[in-house]
Write a protein that holds these residues in place. Structure first.
Motif, PDB file in Angstrom:
ATOM      1  N   ASN A 324      32.186  48.200  42.858  1.00 32.29           N
ATOM      2  CA  ASN A 324      33.404  48.810  43.408  1.00 32.29           C
ATOM      3  C   ASN A 324      34.546  47.804  43.483  1.00 32.29           C
ATOM      4  OD1 ASN A 324      32.332  51.389  43.792  1.00 32.29           O
ATOM      5  ND2 ASN A 324      31.542  50.876  45.838  1.00 32.29           N
ATOM      6  N   SER A 325      34.219  46.524  43.498  1.00 27.30           N
ATOM      7  CA  SER A 325      35.236  45.485  43.650  1.00 27.30           C
ATOM      8  C   SER A 325      35.931  45.138  42.336  1.00 27.30           C
ATOM      9  CB  SER A 325      34.604  44.223  44.248  1.00 27.30           C
ATOM     10  OG  SER A 325      33.581  43.722  43.395  1.00 27.30           O
ATOM     11  N   GLY A 326      35.580  45.836  41.266  1.00 23.53           N
ATOM     12  CA  GLY A 326      36.294  45.631  40.019  1.00 23.53           C
ATOM     13  C   GLY A 326      35.595  44.802  38.975  1.00 23.53           C
ATOM     14  N   ILE A 327      34.286  44.565  39.121  1.00 18.26           N
ATOM     15  CA  ILE A 327      33.537  43.823  38.101  1.00 18.26           C
ATOM     16  C   ILE A 327      33.094  44.801  37.011  1.00 18.26           C
ATOM     17  CG2 ILE A 327      31.583  42.325  37.627  1.00 18.26           C
ATOM     18  CD1 ILE A 327      33.701  41.099  39.466  1.00 18.26           C
ATOM     19  N   PHE A 328      33.469  44.505  35.766  1.00 19.07           N
ATOM     20  CA  PHE A 328      33.078  45.289  34.591  1.00 19.07           C
ATOM     21  C   PHE A 328      32.508  44.336  33.548  1.00 19.07           C
ATOM     22  CE2 PHE A 328      36.166  47.990  36.565  1.00 19.07           C
ATOM     23  CZ  PHE A 328      36.035  49.270  36.069  1.00 19.07           C
ATOM     24  N   TYR A 329      31.767  44.867  32.599  1.00 18.09           N
ATOM     25  CA  TYR A 329      31.704  44.184  31.307  1.00 18.09           C
ATOM     26  C   TYR A 329      32.542  45.044  30.372  1.00 18.09           C
ATOM     27  CZ  TYR A 329      27.943  47.174  29.196  1.00 18.09           C
ATOM     28  OH  TYR A 329      27.191  48.199  28.668  1.00 18.09           O
ATOM     29  N   HIS A 330      33.382  44.386  29.590  1.00 17.11           N
ATOM     30  CA  HIS A 330      34.326  45.158  28.781  1.00 17.11           C
ATOM     31  C   HIS A 330      34.751  44.378  27.546  1.00 17.11           C
ATOM     32  CE1 HIS A 330      37.840  42.749  30.050  1.00 17.11           C
ATOM     33  NE2 HIS A 330      37.310  42.765  31.282  1.00 17.11           N
ATOM     34  N   SER A 331      35.331  45.094  26.626  1.00 20.86           N
ATOM     35  CA  SER A 331      35.858  44.461  25.416  1.00 20.86           C
ATOM     36  C   SER A 331      37.098  43.657  25.785  1.00 20.86           C
ATOM     37  CB  SER A 331      36.202  45.521  24.374  1.00 20.86           C
ATOM     38  OG  SER A 331      37.096  46.490  24.885  1.00 20.86           O
ATOM     39  N   ALA A 332      37.184  42.438  25.241  1.00 23.33           N
ATOM     40  CA  ALA A 332      38.317  41.542  25.525  1.00 23.33           C
ATOM     41  C   ALA A 332      38.684  40.802  24.242  1.00 23.33           C
ATOM     42  CB  ALA A 332      37.951  40.568  26.642  1.00 23.33           C
ATOM     43  N   PRO A 333      39.417  41.473  23.359  1.00 19.57           N
ATOM     44  CA  PRO A 333      39.760  40.829  22.086  1.00 19.57           C
ATOM     45  C   PRO A 333      40.606  39.571  22.257  1.00 19.57           C
ATOM     46  CG  PRO A 333      40.973  42.896  22.391  1.00 19.57           C
ATOM     47  CD  PRO A 333      39.943  42.845  23.449  1.00 19.57           C
ATOM     48  N   TRP A 334      41.333  39.453  23.375  1.00 19.19           N
ATOM     49  CA  TRP A 334      42.188  38.280  23.604  1.00 19.19           C
ATOM     50  C   TRP A 334      41.399  37.013  23.933  1.00 19.19           C
ATOM     51  CZ3 TRP A 334      41.905  42.594  26.765  1.00 19.19           C
ATOM     52  CH2 TRP A 334      41.268  42.407  27.994  1.00 19.19           C
ATOM     53  N   SER A 335      40.093  37.162  24.288  1.00 21.28           N
ATOM     54  CA  SER A 335      39.320  35.975  24.677  1.00 21.28           C
ATOM     55  C   SER A 335      38.137  35.718  23.751  1.00 21.28           C
ATOM     56  CB  SER A 335      38.821  36.113  26.121  1.00 21.28           C
ATOM     57  OG  SER A 335      37.803  37.101  26.212  1.00 21.28           O
ATOM     58  N   VAL A 336      38.136  36.295  22.561  1.00 22.69           N
ATOM     59  CA  VAL A 336      37.003  36.099  21.652  1.00 22.69           C
ATOM     60  C   VAL A 336      36.782  34.618  21.357  1.00 22.69           C
ATOM     61  CG1 VAL A 336      36.172  36.510  19.299  1.00 22.69           C
ATOM     62  CG2 VAL A 336      37.175  38.392  20.607  1.00 22.69           C
ATOM     63  N   ALA A 337      37.842  33.855  21.228  1.00 21.44           N
ATOM     64  CA  ALA A 337      37.701  32.428  20.930  1.00 21.44           C
ATOM     65  C   ALA A 337      37.014  31.670  22.063  1.00 21.44           C
ATOM     66  CB  ALA A 337      39.070  31.818  20.650  1.00 21.44           C
ATOM     67  N   GLN A 338      37.171  32.140  23.306  1.00 23.35           N
ATOM     68  CA  GLN A 338      36.558  31.470  24.457  1.00 23.35           C
ATOM     69  C   GLN A 338      35.135  31.984  24.735  1.00 23.35           C
ATOM     70  OE1 GLN A 338      39.861  32.742  24.754  1.00 23.35           O
ATOM     71  NE2 GLN A 338      40.559  30.677  24.178  1.00 23.35           N
ATOM     72  N   HIS A 343      34.860  29.928  30.472  1.00 25.33           N
ATOM     73  CA  HIS A 343      35.032  31.064  31.381  1.00 25.33           C
ATOM     74  C   HIS A 343      36.518  31.233  31.698  1.00 25.33           C
ATOM     75  CE1 HIS A 343      30.793  31.401  31.604  1.00 25.33           C
ATOM     76  NE2 HIS A 343      30.591  30.303  32.349  1.00 25.33           N
ATOM     77  N   THR A 344      37.062  32.393  31.363  1.00 26.15           N
ATOM     78  CA  THR A 344      38.508  32.604  31.493  1.00 26.15           C
ATOM     79  C   THR A 344      38.895  33.903  32.172  1.00 26.15           C
ATOM     80  OG1 THR A 344      38.595  33.687  29.323  1.00 26.15           O
ATOM     81  CG2 THR A 344      38.929  31.296  29.368  1.00 26.15           C
ATOM     82  N   SER A 345      37.928  34.739  32.559  1.00 21.55           N
ATOM     83  CA  SER A 345      38.266  36.077  33.058  1.00 21.55           C
ATOM     84  C   SER A 345      38.643  36.048  34.533  1.00 21.55           C
ATOM     85  CB  SER A 345      37.100  37.038  32.838  1.00 21.55           C
ATOM     86  OG  SER A 345      36.138  36.921  33.872  1.00 21.55           O
ATOM     87  N   HIS A 346      39.060  37.224  35.030  1.00 23.44           N
ATOM     88  CA  HIS A 346      39.361  37.387  36.459  1.00 23.44           C
ATOM     89  C   HIS A 346      38.111  37.768  37.252  1.00 23.44           C
ATOM     90  CE1 HIS A 346      43.415  37.827  34.681  1.00 23.44           C
ATOM     91  NE2 HIS A 346      43.821  37.290  35.818  1.00 23.44           N
ATOM     92  N   GLY A 347      36.950  37.666  36.624  1.00 18.89           N
ATOM     93  CA  GLY A 347      35.685  37.980  37.282  1.00 18.89           C
ATOM     94  C   GLY A 347      34.794  38.880  36.458  1.00 18.89           C
ATOM     95  N   CYS A 348      35.373  39.552  35.466  1.00 17.58           N
ATOM     96  CA  CYS A 348      34.587  40.446  34.621  1.00 17.58           C
ATOM     97  C   CYS A 348      33.792  39.664  33.580  1.00 17.58           C
ATOM     98  CB  CYS A 348      35.510  41.450  33.918  1.00 17.58           C
ATOM     99  SG  CYS A 348      36.257  42.651  35.034  1.00 17.58           S
ATOM    100  N   ILE A 349      32.910  40.383  32.874  1.00 14.09           N
ATOM    101  CA  ILE A 349      32.163  39.821  31.756  1.00 14.09           C
ATOM    102  C   ILE A 349      32.891  40.231  30.483  1.00 14.09           C
ATOM    103  CG2 ILE A 349      29.944  39.729  30.571  1.00 14.09           C
ATOM    104  CD1 ILE A 349      28.646  40.658  33.212  1.00 14.09           C
TER     105      ILE A 349
END
Length: 400
Positions: A324-338, A343-349
Motif C-alpha cells: 500500500n505504501s507504493g512499492i511495485f516491481y515495474h518496467s523502467a526503461p530509463w534505468s536499464v543501464a543501472q 540502486h537508483t529507484s524511489h523504492g520500487c524494483i
C-alpha cells in the motif's frame, strides 16, 4: 408367545407316580418341568414394546430475536419425520429439505429480519403412532447492519501466498461470532487461522504457503448472523478460488538480481535496480496485490508531493503492486543501464520492459516476492498483504 425350541408350557399340570414298597402303596408328585430337557425348562423370552417417536424443534415456542441466518431444524429419534413446514405470518413458505432417512428436516433459505414464522412437523414412531409439534417465533430486528467484502473474486486463480481478507463496513463487536460466520473450505485440507488487524478487518492465511492446485471456497455467510451488540450482517459474500503454480521471486540487493522460481525450480535471473540509499526498498516478504498494463506512478499517493524534490509522476507500461505504501516491481526503461549494478529507484524494483512483461505474464495476485540485502528498512506486516512478515505464533495470537 413362543418359547425356545418350540416348547409350549403347560401350567399347573402335575403327574402322579405310584410305587409299591413292602406292600405299601406310596404316591408322590413331581413337576412336569423335571421331565424335559434343560432348554425346555427356561422362561419364555420377552420382547420390549416399540418406542414412541421423540420429535424435537430447534426453535422454542414464542422465541424472539432468532438469528435469520441460522437454519431451522426438526429432528426425530425412534421414528421418522413424515412432514414439516415453515410458513411466514403472511403465508410465505420457506423452502426446506427432508433427510433421506427421515431423521430430520432443515430449512434451505434464510429468513427475513423482524418476521414471524410458524414451524410445524409430524413424525411417526416404530409403534405406528404419530406426533405433531408446532412453534411460532420471531426473528431479530437489527440495531445496525454491516456488509463485508473480500480481496478475492469468484473463479480467480491466485498465488501460493494469497491471504483471504475480510473487510467489514463497520466495527464488529463480537469477533468470535464473526469468525463462525466466515467459512474457509479447502481441498486438500489446509491448516490456517484468522488474525484481526482491527475491528473492521480480519485476515485468514494458511500456516505455510498454499499447495499448488488447492481449491479454496470462501463463504462469508454473515447475513442474519448476530455479530454482537445488535449488529447483524446485511448480505453474504462468496468466492471459489484455485491456487496456481508456486511462483516465488527473490530480489537481492547485493547481487542486483531477481531470481525467479516456479514450483521450486529456478527458471530465470533478472537484473534489477532497487531503492537508492535515500529511499531504500524495505526488506521482507511481499505478496502480489494487483497487476496493471499501463500505470501512472505518482509519489503523492504516499505523501510526497509531485512538485517536491523527491516527487515524481511517471507512466509505466507494466506495473505490479506489492504494498500500500507504493512499492511495485515495474518496467523502467530509463534505468536499464543501472539494472544489475546500481540502486537508483524511489523504492520500487526496476526491471527492463521485456523482463517486467515476462514476469507479469507468469504471475498472479498472491505470488510471493522477497526482498533482501536492500538497506535498513523492514516491511511492516500491515503494509498491503504482507502477512508472511509475521511468524505463525504471532499470527495465531491475533485470533479471536
Amino acid at each position: 408367545m413362543r418359547s425356545r425350541g418350540g416348547y409350549k408350557p403347560r401350567l399347573g399340570v402335575r403327574l402322579i407316580s405310584t410305587v409299591l414298597v413292602g406292600g405299601v402303596l406310596l404316591t408322590g408328585c413331581t413337576s412336569a418341568a423335571t421331565e424335559g430337557p434343560e432348554d425346555e425348562r427356561s422362561s419364555p423370552a420377552s420382547t420390549a414394546p416399540p418406542k414412541p417417536v421423540s420429535l424435537e424443534l430447534s426453535v422454542e415456542e414464542g422465541a424472539k430475536d432468532v438469528e435469520p441466518g441460522l437454519p431451522v431444524t426438526v429432528s426425530a429419534t425412534d421414528g421418522k419425520v413424515t412432514e414439516a413446514s415453515l410458513i411466514g405470518k403472511h403465508g410465505t413458505v420457506v423452502e426446506g429439505q427432508l433427510a433421506e432417512d427421515g431423521s430430520g428436516w432443515e430449512s434451505a433459505e434464510p429468513l427475513g429480519y423482524g418476521k414471524t414464522y410458524t414451524l410445524a412437523a409430524t413424525a411417526e414412531g416404530a409403534n405406528g403412532k404419530p406426533e405433531t409439534k408446532t412453534s411460532t417465533f420471531t426473528t431479530a430486528t437489527p440495531a445496525q447492519q454491516i456488509s463485508v467484502w473480500t480481496n478475492v473474486d469468484d473463479g480467480q486463480q491466485v498465488g501460493v501466498g494469497m491471504p483471504i481478507i475480510f473487510t467489514f463496513s463497520g466495527p464488529v463487536p463480537d469477533r468470535k461470532a464473526a469468525e463462525k460466520a466466515l467459512r474457509i473450505e479447502t481441498d486438500p485440507e489446509t491448516e490456517g487461522a484468522f488474525h484481526w488487524f482491527s475491528d473492521e478487518s480480519v485476515t485468514w492465511r494458511p500456516k505455510e504457503y498454499w499447495q499448488a492446485g488447492t481449491t479454496v471456497t470462501v463463504d462469508a455467510a454473515i447475513y442474519g448472523r448476530h455479530l454482537g451488540d445488535g449488529v447483524y450482517g446485511s448480505e453474504d459474500n462468496f468466492a471459489k478460488l484455485t491456487v496456481g503454480d508456486k511462483v516465488v521471486t527473490v530480489a537481492d540487493g547485493e547481487t542486483y538480481q531477481m531470481t525467479v522460481f516456479v514450483n521450486d525450480k529456478e527458471v530465470k535471473k533478472l537484473p534489477i535496480s532497487l531503492g537508492k540509499p535515500s529511499t531504500t526498498t524495505p526488506n521482507g516478504t511481499y505478496t502480489v496485490m494487483s497487476e496493471h498494463n499501463g500505470y501512472t506512478m505518482d509519489s503523492s499517493t504516499y505523501g510526497v508531493p509531485v512538485e517536491s524534490g523527491g516527487g515524481y509522476r511517471l507512466w509505466v507500461e507494466y506495473a505490479v503492486r506489492l504494498s500500500n505504501s507504493g512499492i511495485f516491481y515495474h518496467s523502467a526503461p530509463w534505468s536499464v543501464a543501472q539494472q544489475g549494478n546500481t540502486h537508483t529507484s524511489h523504492g520500487c524494483i526496476n526491471l527492463s520492459p521485456e523482463n517486467a512483461a515476462w514476469l507479469m505474464e507468469i504471475s498472479q495476485p498472491g505470488d510471493v516476492v522477497t526482498v533482501k540485502n536492500a538497506g535498513e528498512q523492514t516491511l511492516e506486516p500491515t503494509d498491503g498483504w504482507s502477512v508472511w512478515q509475521m511468524s505463525w505464533e504471532e499470527w495465531i495470537a491475533g485470533d479471536a
